[in-house]
Design a protein around this motif. Structure first.
Motif, PDB file in Angstrom:
ATOM      1  N   GLU A   6      52.749  72.165  97.542  1.00  0.00           N
ATOM      2  CA  GLU A   6      54.021  72.522  98.171  1.00  0.00           C
ATOM      3  C   GLU A   6      53.839  73.060  99.596  1.00  0.00           C
ATOM      4  N   TYR A   7      52.608  73.232 100.040  1.00  0.00           N
ATOM      5  CA  TYR A   7      52.325  73.749 101.368  1.00  0.00           C
ATOM      6  C   TYR A   7      52.072  72.595 102.339  1.00  0.00           C
ATOM      7  N   ARG A   8      52.218  72.891 103.629  1.00  0.00           N
ATOM      8  CA  ARG A   8      51.846  71.984 104.709  1.00  0.00           C
ATOM      9  C   ARG A   8      50.675  72.630 105.437  1.00  0.00           C
ATOM     10  N   TYR A   9      49.910  71.834 106.190  1.00  0.00           N
ATOM     11  CA  TYR A   9      48.678  72.332 106.803  1.00  0.00           C
ATOM     12  C   TYR A   9      48.533  71.847 108.234  1.00  0.00           C
ATOM     13  N   ASP A 118      47.286  66.232 100.595  1.00  0.00           N
ATOM     14  CA  ASP A 118      46.360  65.094 100.546  1.00  0.00           C
ATOM     15  C   ASP A 118      45.786  64.773 101.926  1.00  0.00           C
ATOM     16  N   ALA A 119      46.646  64.770 102.935  1.00  0.00           N
ATOM     17  CA  ALA A 119      46.189  64.485 104.297  1.00  0.00           C
ATOM     18  C   ALA A 119      45.241  65.575 104.779  1.00  0.00           C
ATOM     19  N   TYR A 120      45.515  66.817 104.421  1.00  0.00           N
ATOM     20  CA  TYR A 120      44.648  67.922 104.827  1.00  0.00           C
ATOM     21  C   TYR A 120      43.266  67.802 104.178  1.00  0.00           C
ATOM     22  N   GLN A 121      43.239  67.466 102.900  1.00  0.00           N
ATOM     23  CA  GLN A 121      41.950  67.276 102.229  1.00  0.00           C
ATOM     24  C   GLN A 121      41.149  66.161 102.893  1.00  0.00           C
ATOM     25  N   ALA A 122      41.818  65.067 103.233  1.00  0.00           N
ATOM     26  CA  ALA A 122      41.151  63.950 103.909  1.00  0.00           C
ATOM     27  C   ALA A 122      40.636  64.410 105.277  1.00  0.00           C
ATOM     28  N   PHE A 123      41.415  65.205 105.982  1.00  0.00           N
ATOM     29  CA  PHE A 123      41.025  65.743 107.293  1.00  0.00           C
ATOM     30  C   PHE A 123      39.757  66.584 107.166  1.00  0.00           C
ATOM     31  N   ILE A 124      39.700  67.448 106.168  1.00  0.00           N
ATOM     32  CA  ILE A 124      38.535  68.303 105.967  1.00  0.00           C
ATOM     33  C   ILE A 124      37.291  67.457 105.651  1.00  0.00           C
ATOM     34  N   GLU A 125      37.472  66.445 104.835  1.00  0.00           N
ATOM     35  CA  GLU A 125      36.336  65.579 104.483  1.00  0.00           C
ATOM     36  C   GLU A 125      35.807  64.840 105.702  1.00  0.00           C
ATOM     37  N   GLU A 126      36.702  64.441 106.610  1.00  0.00           N
ATOM     38  CA  GLU A 126      36.285  63.764 107.838  1.00  0.00           C
ATOM     39  C   GLU A 126      35.530  64.719 108.747  1.00  0.00           C
TER      40      GLU A 126
END
Length: 128
Positions: A6-9, A118-126
């Protein structure tokens, strides 16, 4: 690591919880983990006008001193008064008790620039 849906990052690792024209802001679980033990927090005063992308406070840990950036523009309407006396709360409860400020949004369109979990998790992995 936890990333509530429910959060944005932001790319600077702040989280945002949106409730109408009000947002609550803190730093993500990833950010607090990377910083290590938080020992000092500096927050703005209520009434401060913030500009998206500009620093609004400081988090100091045993590893580093880091600026914290406003995810949206608006007026600070509440500050977590507990944090200066208990900065470690950011480590133990980054999404609940470790919130930093609440902002009355001046431009809701800025929320579109924030990432979902989901986008934040992908960002962290990158980044890793």
């Amino acid at each position: 690591m936890e990333f509530p849906e429910e959060y944005r990052y932001t790319e600077e690792h702040e989280w945002v919880l949106v409730e109408d024209q009000l947002v609550t802001v803190g730093i993500s679980d990833f950010a607090q983990d990377a910083l290590g033990d938080v020992v000092f927090v500096e927050l703005p005063e209520v009434g401060t006008l913030l500009e998206a992308g500009k620093p609004f406070g400081v988090v100091e840990s045993v590893k580093a001193v880091s600026d914290v950036y406003a995810p949206v523009s608006g007026e600070v309407i509440e500050v977590n008064e507990e944090l200066p006396d208990a900065p470690e709360t950011i480590n133990t409860s980054p999404y609940e008790d470790g919130w930093m400020i609440k902002i009355k949004i001046s431009d809701a369109a800025e929320l579109d620039d924030l990432m979902d979990a989901d986008a934040y998790q992908a960002f962290i992995e990158e980044e890793a």
